[in-house]
Scaffold this active site. Structure first.
Site, mmCIF file in Angstrom:
data_model
loop_
_atom_site.group_PDB
_atom_site.id
_atom_site.type_symbol
_atom_site.label_atom_id
_atom_site.label_comp_id
_atom_site.label_asym_id
_atom_site.label_seq_id
_atom_site.Cartn_x
_atom_site.Cartn_y
_atom_site.Cartn_z
ATOM 1 N N GLY A 46 0.835 -1.194 0.000
ATOM 2 C CA GLY A 46 0.000 0.000 0.000
ATOM 3 C C GLY A 46 0.871 1.246 0.000
ATOM 4 N N GLN A 51 2.973 10.010 1.136
ATOM 5 C CA GLN A 51 4.264 9.331 1.262
ATOM 6 C C GLN A 51 5.200 9.656 0.103
ATOM 7 O OE1 GLN A 51 2.287 5.285 2.081
ATOM 8 N NE2 GLN A 51 4.208 5.156 3.212
ATOM 9 N N CYS A 94 5.571 -0.090 7.223
ATOM 10 C CA CYS A 94 5.230 1.078 6.422
ATOM 11 C C CYS A 94 6.465 1.474 5.621
ATOM 12 C CB CYS A 94 4.815 2.226 7.345
ATOM 13 S SG CYS A 94 4.367 3.726 6.467
ATOM 14 N N LEU A 95 6.268 1.789 4.343
ATOM 15 C CA LEU A 95 7.409 2.163 3.499
ATOM 16 C C LEU A 95 8.074 3.446 4.004
ATOM 17 C CD1 LEU A 95 5.971 1.309 -0.038
ATOM 18 C CD2 LEU A 95 7.621 0.005 1.323
ATOM 19 N N HIS A 136 -4.831 1.687 7.394
ATOM 20 C CA HIS A 136 -3.459 2.191 7.527
ATOM 21 C C HIS A 136 -3.213 3.318 6.506
ATOM 22 C CE1 HIS A 136 1.088 1.385 7.860
ATOM 23 N NE2 HIS A 136 0.981 2.180 6.819
ATOM 24 N N GLU A 137 -3.654 3.098 5.249
ATOM 25 C CA GLU A 137 -3.401 4.095 4.207
ATOM 26 C C GLU A 137 -4.278 5.341 4.392
ATOM 27 O OE1 GLU A 137 -0.794 3.642 2.605
ATOM 28 O OE2 GLU A 137 -0.557 1.507 2.997
ATOM 29 N N HIS A 140 -2.772 7.683 6.719
ATOM 30 C CA HIS A 140 -1.736 8.533 6.109
ATOM 31 C C HIS A 140 -2.341 9.846 5.598
ATOM 32 C CE1 HIS A 140 2.054 6.377 6.084
ATOM 33 N NE2 HIS A 140 1.484 5.261 5.636
HETATM 34 NI NI NI Z 1 2.333 3.318 5.638
#
Ligand code: NI
Length: 170
Positions: A46, A51, A94-95, A136-137, A140
Site C-alpha cells: 500500500g 508518502q 510502512c514504506l 493504515h493508508e 496517512h
Molecule cells: Ni504506511
C-alpha cells in the site's frame, strides 16, 4: 511511468492532513500509475500520496497473495462509512518507516466510499488484510502513522533510529 521518492519519518509532510482530490483527470491517473509502480518496486502492499510528497487524498494498494495475479487498486477521496466492533491485530510495517514493525489493533472490517480512477463513486466492504491496509493508508491521509498507535516510548525509539539512519545516508 516513473518511480517516485518515498518520504521517511520523521518528515513533516507525513504528519500533514491531505486535501481532497478535486478532479479525476489524466494527471491524477498518471500519479496513480507512478504510485503503483513505486509501491511494487519498494516492494509494498500500500502507498498513500503523502508518502510521495503529494498532499492529496489518494492511495493505492494491492493485497493479492504472492502466487496470485496482481490486483492493483486506487482509492480517491476514500472515506470510512462503517467499521465493525470486532477488532483484528496485524503486524504492520510502512514504506515510510523502513525496517520497523509492530502489532496494531484496528476494526476487523470496514466499509469505504471512494472514487475510482474513472471518477465513479464506489463502495467496498473489506475485511482481513484489505481492511487493515485500507485503514493504515487512510490514516496517512490524515497525517497519522502506525507508530502513533504505539506507546510514546516505543514511537520515540523508532523515530530516533530513523533519524540516525537518515543522517547517515544524507
Ligand atoms: Ni504506511
Amino acid at each position: 511511468m516513473a518511480l517516485l521518492p518515498i518520504l521517511v519519518a520523521p518528515d513533516p509532510r507525513l504528519k500533514t492532513k491531505a486535501k481532497p482530490v478535486e478532479a479525476v483527470d489524466d494527471d491524477l491517473r498518471k500519479l496513480i500509475d507512478d504510485m503503483l509502480e513505486t509501491m511494487y518496486e519498494a516492494p509494498g502492499i500500500g502507498l498513500a500520496a503523502p508518502q510521495v510528497g503529494v498532499l492529496k487524498r489518494l492511495l493505492v494498494l494491492d493485497v493479492a497473495g504472492k502466487d496470485d495475479p496482481p490486483a492493483p487498486m486506487a482509492f480517491i477521496n476514500p472515506e470510512i462509512v462503517w467499521e465493525s466492533d470486532d477488532l483484528n491485530v496485524y503486524e504492520e510495517g510502512c514504506l515510510s518507516i523502513p525496517a520497523h514493525y509492530a502489532e496494531v489493533e484496528r476494526p476487523a472490517a470496514v466499509r469505504v466510499r471512494y472514487l475510482d480512477r474513472d471518477g465513479k463513486r464506489q463502495e467496498i466492504e473489506a475485511d482481513g488484510l484489505l481492511a487493515t491496509c485500507l485503514q493504515h493508508e487512510i490514516d496517512h491521509l490524515d497525517g497519522k502513522l502506525f507508530i502513533d498507535y504505539l506507546s510514546s516510548l516505543k514511537r520515540n525509539m523508532i523515530l530516533r533510529k530513523l533519524k540516525k539512519e537518515t543522517q547517515k545516508s544524507a
